[in-house]
Design an enzyme around this catalytic site. Sequence first.
Site, PDB file in Angstrom:
ATOM      1  N   ASP A 176      -5.946 -11.688   5.789  1.00 29.43           N
ATOM      2  CA  ASP A 176      -6.037 -10.636   4.774  1.00 29.43           C
ATOM      3  C   ASP A 176      -6.945 -11.029   3.604  1.00 29.43           C
ATOM      4  O   ASP A 176      -6.555 -10.939   2.436  1.00 29.43           O
ATOM      5  CB  ASP A 176      -4.639 -10.281   4.230  1.00 29.43           C
ATOM      6  CG  ASP A 176      -3.629 -10.044   5.337  1.00 29.43           C
ATOM      7  OD1 ASP A 176      -3.997  -9.449   6.357  1.00 29.43           O
ATOM      8  OD2 ASP A 176      -2.456 -10.470   5.175  1.00 29.43           O
ATOM      9  N   GLU A 181      -3.782   0.689   6.496  1.00 33.35           N
ATOM     10  CA  GLU A 181      -3.244  -0.249   5.511  1.00 33.35           C
ATOM     11  C   GLU A 181      -4.406  -0.995   4.874  1.00 33.35           C
ATOM     12  O   GLU A 181      -5.568  -0.720   5.138  1.00 33.35           O
ATOM     13  CB  GLU A 181      -2.266  -1.231   6.181  1.00 33.35           C
ATOM     14  CG  GLU A 181      -2.874  -1.979   7.352  1.00 33.35           C
ATOM     15  CD  GLU A 181      -1.875  -2.834   8.125  1.00 33.35           C
ATOM     16  OE1 GLU A 181      -0.811  -3.134   7.592  1.00 33.35           O
ATOM     17  OE2 GLU A 181      -2.191  -3.203   9.269  1.00 33.35           O
TER      18      GLU A 181
END
Length: 534
Positions: A13, A192
């Site tokens: 991420d 997301e």
Amino acid sequence: MIVNPILPGFNPDPSICRVGEDYYIATSTFEWYPGVQIHHSRDLVNWRLVKRPLDRASQLDMRGNPDSCGIWAPCLSYADGLFWLVYTDVKRYDGNFKDAHNYIVTAPSIEGPWSDPVYVNSSGFDPSLFHDDDGRKWFLNMLWNHRSESVGGNPKSPAFAGILLQEYDPKARRLIGEAKNIFAGSPLGLVEGPHLYKRDGWYYLTVAEGGTAYEHAVTMARSRRIDGPYELHPNVHLFTSKDTPDAPLQRAGHGQIVETPDGQVYHTHLCSRPLPGTRRSPLGRETAIQKCVWKEDGWLYPESGSPVPQVHVPAPFDVEPAPPQAVEHVFKGASLPAEFQWLRTPYPERIFTLTGSALRIFGRESIGSWFEQALVARRQEHHRYRAETEVIFSPATFQQAAGLTTYYNRHKFHFLAVTWHETVGRCLTILSCPGEWPDGRLSFPLTAPQPLPDDRPVKLAVEVKEAEQQFFYSTGGDWQPIGPVLDAGITSDEAGRGAHGSFTGTFVGMMCFDISGSGRAADFTRFTYIPEFG
């Protein structure tokens, strides 16, 4: 050339931020403490870990957080003379709820001091903060809808219900105005990981889609208004490996745009490198970066011309990547070496101390505990490596054990331990949990305990070569193999409950438990990690 991944091992991420000539990447740490890894570079080629900012109880306490919960998808930015770090602390994974709490901390420099957190909201995970050029600040996160019989994204699974946008007031330290759902995602679904970027009057939104396994992708959209409507990129996905199963970098998705001072454009993304011939990734999700170009239509495209991420990428400068090197630590200092972490607790003095001659680990709860597990470990960063340690430990019961472990979570580990047995006294044993979810039952690969002489130090080692793992030991002579060749593939994202059930990566390190409750300690005098071994 840049050689991907730029942050090998568990570093998912990636949120990238440039301040002048300096680049910083923040990555998720999940249940590992301290929270959030921040790496620094000046050339996008070579990176160095410089800070884990969430390092005290007032900022983060993850005791009781289940495996693969904790810190999800931080966002790092710089504005108004401050670094801003946005992060989620996820308290639940299984079932319909996530209990994902979002916070902001700030600091005048990466080194700190980092503030206590400001609570923002709990409506969904993967938050980010966008600083607009008019001075206003906007908070984004995905919206979680628990009213679903499945877990997924729009439109396939309505739990992933779009991207929320709401203004943040830094003086009041709270959200203001109404939240608006600005983007429902593409048909791939599971939207997301939002990040905004502004250029030539356009707001560019990059998101992660497809889930964080082999359908993962970076999707791009844009709008003239920050609150939409957003139109999809002509190719929909900026980067993805979902249609190229033989590409060396799989699971590409979730990243952020950065521009160099001279206008070159790059985009980070997470990726994985499965073991050859398998879809198992012991190294977890790693960080890579790709070079991009703005074209005449005002959209960003991969410079390579393909959405499939490249291993070798042109660097902004003529710099060579540093080769991997062995790292040896003799624990004679007063602080833990930077690459080591532990699990969940903000009170490390309860589980270890540096004595001046050893790393002393106090036996606490069992291996796999979600509360107070005494494990100090570092990331596996290579498919082939050797790790060694030396332990001084005098157990008095079979409930006490200390040694060397390759560890993913409570369902996926191998542990070579010094312990005690009623018939042979002090001895070696192996405890394995080969992906047994949900009950986490152990197996004992060593057919009989290996007796150990007196109380002398014991050297322990492990060699991992792709999917095979072998433990070794020595009590003063040559190294001796112990136990069978074990399956190194079980300590991977995909083993056990699967790639959407666990999100970290394999660690190798030193462990001590004492489930009698007496807190017996083990002294580890050194630790060595040798990459690309054998």
